[in-house]
Design a protein around this motif. Structure first.
Motif, short mmCIF file in Angstrom:
data_model
loop_
_atom_site.label_atom_id
_atom_site.label_comp_id
_atom_site.label_asym_id
_atom_site.label_seq_id
_atom_site.Cartn_x
_atom_site.Cartn_y
_atom_site.Cartn_z
N GLY A 1 48.45 -1.61 -50.61
CA GLY A 1 48.20 -2.59 -51.67
C GLY A 1 49.38 -2.70 -52.61
N THR A 2 49.90 -1.59 -53.04
CA THR A 2 51.07 -1.58 -53.91
C THR A 2 52.29 -2.16 -53.20
N TYR A 3 52.48 -1.80 -51.95
CA TYR A 3 53.64 -2.28 -51.21
C TYR A 3 53.66 -3.81 -51.17
N LEU A 4 52.51 -4.40 -50.88
CA LEU A 4 52.45 -5.85 -50.75
C LEU A 4 52.66 -6.56 -52.09
N MET A 5 52.46 -5.84 -53.19
CA MET A 5 52.72 -6.42 -54.50
C MET A 5 54.21 -6.63 -54.75
N MET A 6 55.05 -5.63 -54.38
CA MET A 6 56.44 -5.71 -54.80
C MET A 6 57.37 -4.84 -53.95
N PRO A 7 57.66 -5.28 -52.73
CA PRO A 7 58.57 -4.49 -51.88
C PRO A 7 60.03 -4.89 -51.99
N THR A 8 60.33 -5.90 -52.79
CA THR A 8 61.64 -6.56 -52.70
C THR A 8 62.81 -5.67 -53.08
N GLU A 9 62.59 -4.66 -53.93
CA GLU A 9 63.75 -3.85 -54.34
C GLU A 9 64.22 -2.90 -53.25
N ILE A 10 63.52 -2.87 -52.11
CA ILE A 10 64.08 -2.18 -50.94
C ILE A 10 65.47 -2.75 -50.63
N VAL A 11 65.60 -4.06 -50.76
CA VAL A 11 66.89 -4.71 -50.50
C VAL A 11 67.95 -4.17 -51.47
N THR A 12 67.55 -3.96 -52.72
CA THR A 12 68.48 -3.43 -53.71
C THR A 12 68.92 -2.01 -53.35
N ALA A 13 67.94 -1.18 -52.94
CA ALA A 13 68.28 0.19 -52.54
C ALA A 13 69.26 0.19 -51.38
N VAL A 14 69.05 -0.70 -50.42
CA VAL A 14 69.95 -0.79 -49.27
C VAL A 14 71.32 -1.30 -49.70
N GLN A 15 71.33 -2.33 -50.52
CA GLN A 15 72.59 -2.93 -50.96
C GLN A 15 73.46 -1.94 -51.74
N LEU B 1 55.05 5.46 -47.09
CA LEU B 1 54.18 4.29 -47.09
C LEU B 1 52.89 4.60 -46.34
N ILE B 2 51.78 4.56 -47.06
CA ILE B 2 50.48 4.93 -46.50
C ILE B 2 49.64 3.69 -46.30
N GLN B 3 49.22 3.45 -45.08
CA GLN B 3 48.41 2.29 -44.73
C GLN B 3 46.94 2.69 -44.64
N ASN B 4 46.12 2.16 -45.55
CA ASN B 4 44.67 2.40 -45.44
C ASN B 4 43.88 1.10 -45.53
N GLY C 1 53.31 -1.68 -57.82
CA GLY C 1 54.66 -2.20 -57.66
C GLY C 1 55.72 -1.42 -58.41
N TYR C 2 55.31 -0.43 -59.19
CA TYR C 2 56.26 0.35 -59.98
C TYR C 2 57.10 1.29 -59.13
N GLU C 3 56.50 1.84 -58.08
CA GLU C 3 57.06 3.01 -57.42
C GLU C 3 58.45 2.82 -56.82
N ILE C 4 58.66 1.75 -56.07
CA ILE C 4 59.95 1.58 -55.38
C ILE C 4 61.09 1.34 -56.37
N PRO C 5 60.97 0.38 -57.30
CA PRO C 5 62.07 0.22 -58.25
C PRO C 5 62.26 1.42 -59.17
#
Length: 625
Positions: A472-486, A495-498, A447-451
């Motif tokens: 796995g990481t994405y599902l932990m903490m994707p919410t700051e995408i909204v901050t980046a957009v805002q 985003l890698i799906q395995n 969850g560190y990567e996006i923020p």
């Protein structure tokens, strides 16, 4: 003269005039404040940030832990000379800070935490979200931040803010002590007025010191290096914190000593520097790890010697191997019974280089030739991992990295923290600049990567910043995408799906756990998660949060999507599903061991076999005395 302000107002005004200075360069210490407001801080710090908005920029977050990660990313990109503050309400808002605080402190990265707290006057007791502790009336949930903070204080009276704030700044700017700093602020005290001395709001400049080496320790270090036949430098995160990359390059070029790197130290030398031999330890290269096994002197520069670096104390097996530890922290300088050289990394390396030049010291040409040839062989293995013979097929994870590697230049920053990516990146990634490789592996926090990417982009808006994220990481903490957009922070997300926890799945298999509970799949009749993959569309989820998404199904698609994302001036995600790695294009296996204890008794064949292998590895462990 005095100024009448609330405690919160006084704190905001104080923070706005704190500066750091190193090497003659001065900058603001607290660049902005992140906040999520509740009853514990809305009338205090919330009102103060409105009152003094011209002095203190504000950023709105979606998750308290994420806000700390963003502040940490900003601090790391700012060489620890500038950071952000984070304010929360009491209760869950405050406890959500704990993970981020631990990450900051473990990585020695400064961040100021300002959680609200219960009433100091206790006129309302208990308040909403208060944890009552029957045996201690002065304890709140904020006390959970004590063990993960380098400094903690609860400001229960207005005048107590003055010493607490000054101590907080001292710790934030101390290159040895730096980490999370917590000032817990009771909600009634935040809003209380006090007559503050004007001197409290005068500009202060905190000089970040560069201590040199003790002459006796320096002389002993020079003797140790001159006596070594096969020395090896291990560059840790302290090289970057000190901005000692050029000093390290000068030392390596003058002496011919090869330089391996930890996850935090990668990029200390460019990948194509003659003395750079890549990552060391469990996720390291064959070149670096073979040098580590043969070394008679290991020169640690700014490293903590974690178990990944030492292969759980099985890596350094040379006869009579000794350690020389250049570190600004005495605690780390004495590790592995090492000979300490306590100094700033840049100062210490410069002094070592000058002293060794007086003796004309350099390792033998034979030694240089050996590791140069081994490095060339490893680069060929990297090429094989990155290469894609077929471009209209689904890529493997190393081929995904290869596509990105072929696109970026030294201005790009690549961020990662957890999953299977850190191992592949440490072995394969070709770092082109001192700060291109941003791996948080002290806490390896999902969850560190996006923020963090948001924080890095705020610190360096001219750079292309990539958050490399597994499902796995994405599902932990994707919410700051909204901050980046805002906020219009144009981060790039790969985003890698395995379909699950790939890293822990592989580890589970190796230690007899049979990949239990590590795949994102439906349950089978036997209760295990081995059914069909879940019908989860992560790309659609990203798009629903406002981020532009480019889907890539093949290697060809991936190359085009990455190029388009890199050119974008808005937050953009490249989504790709990877193929299982095969023996040709998969990343090389671990080149050194890592101790994860295996069940001593078991009936299942996989665990019995794993225990036999485990005992063989354990027998090679050394205690360096």
């Amino acid at each position: 003269m005095s100024i009448r302000l609330t405690v919160a107002q006084a704190l905001v005004r104080f923070l706005a005039v704190q500066y750091t200075e190193r090497d003659g360069v001065r900058q603001r210490l607290i660049g902005a404040t992140w906040g999520i407001f509740g009853h514990g801080n809305v009338a205090g710090l919330g009102q103060a940030l409105v009152e003094y908005g011209d002095d203190m920029p504000y950023h709105q977050g979606r998750n308290e832990q994420s806000m700390v990660h963003a502040a940490v990313g900003y601090a790391r990109q700012s060489n620890r000379l500038s950071t952000h503050a984070v304010t929360t309400s009491i209760g869950p808002g405050a406890t959500n800070l704990v993970t981020g605080a631990a990450l900051a402190t473990i990585n020695h990265l400064p961040v100021l935490l300002l959680p609200g707290d219960i009433f100091a006057t206790r006129v309302a007791d208990p308040v909403l979200q208060q944890l009552e502790v029957p045996y201690a009336g002065d304890v709140s949930v904020n006390d959970s931040l004590r063990p993960v903070s380098r400094y903690f204080d609860r400001v229960t009276r207005p005048e107590a803010l003055i010493p607490a704030a000054l101590q907080a700044m001292r710790v934030l700017t101390d290159p040895v002590e730096s980490g999370a700093v917590t000032l817990a602020l009771p909600q009634d005290v935040q809003a209380e007025a006090y007559d503050w001395p004007e001197e409290f709001f005068a500009e202060r400049t905190w000089v970040v010191r560069r201590p040199g080496a003790d002459p006796t320790e320096l002389a002993e270090a020079v003797r140790a290096i001159r006596a070594a036949e096969k020395p090896l430098v291990i560059a840790g995160g302290g090289v970057h914190h000190s901005r000692a990359e050029e000093a390290l390059a000068e030392f390596a070029e003058a002496t011919g000593i090869p330089v391996a790197s930890t996850q935090a130290g990668k990029g200390s030398l460019r990948y194509d520097h003659p003395q750079d031999v890549g990552g060391v330890g469990h996720t390291g290269t064959a070149t670096a790890n073979e040098l580590a096994r043969q070394a008679d002197l290991v020169i640690g520069v700014g490293t903590r010697y974690t178990d990944f670096t030492t292969a759980s104390n099985t890596l350094f097996t040379g006869d009579g191997v000794r350690f020389l530890n250049l570190n600004i922290a005495g605690h780390d300088g004495h590790k592995l019974a090492g000979q300490p050289l306590i100094a700033d990394a840049r100062s210490g390396l410069t002094e070592l280089t000058e002293a060794l030049r007086l003796h004309g010291h350099r390792v033998t040409d034979t030694y240089v030739g050996e590791y140069t040839l081994d490095k060339e062989r490893w680069e060929q293995r990297v090429d094989a991992c990155y290469e894609a013979d077929e471009i209209d097929v689904r890529p493997t994870q190393p081929q995904v990295l290869g596509a990105l590697d072929a696109l970026v230049d030294e201005s790009d920053v690549v961020i990662n923290a957890a999953g299977s990516l850190p191992g592949d990146l440490h072995k394969l990634w070709r770092a082109r600049s001192r700060d291109q490789y941003h791996l948080e592996y002290g806490y390896s926090c999902m969850g560190y990567e996006i923020p963090a990417a948001i924080g890095v982009k705020m610190a360096a808006p001219e750079r292309n910043v990539w958050a490399l994220v597994g499902d796995g990481t994405y599902l932990m903490m994707p919410t700051e995408i909204v901050t980046a957009v805002q906020e219009g922070v144009a981060i790039k997300m790969l985003l890698i799906q395995n379909h699950g926890y790939a890293s822990i799945g592989g580890l589970s298999e190796s230690v007899g756990g049979e990949r239990f509970g590590t795949a994102y799949r439906f349950q089978s009749d036997d209760g295990t998660y081995t059914g069909a993959p879940l019908p989860v569309d992560l790309a659609a989820n990203v798009a629903s949060l406002g981020m532009r998404v480019l889907r890539a199904k093949t290697v060809r698609d991936l190359r085009a999507a990455l190029a388009e994302a890199r050119a974008a001036d808005t937050p953009t995600c490249v989504y790709v599903e990877t193929e299982t790695a095969d023996t040709v294009s998969g990343a090389p296996p671990a080149q050194a061991w890592w101790d994860v204890p295996v069940a001593e008794t078991a009936t299942r064949a996989s665990a019995v076999k794993a225990r036999e292998l485990y005992e063989r590895h354990v027998s090679t462990r050394r205690r360096h005395l």
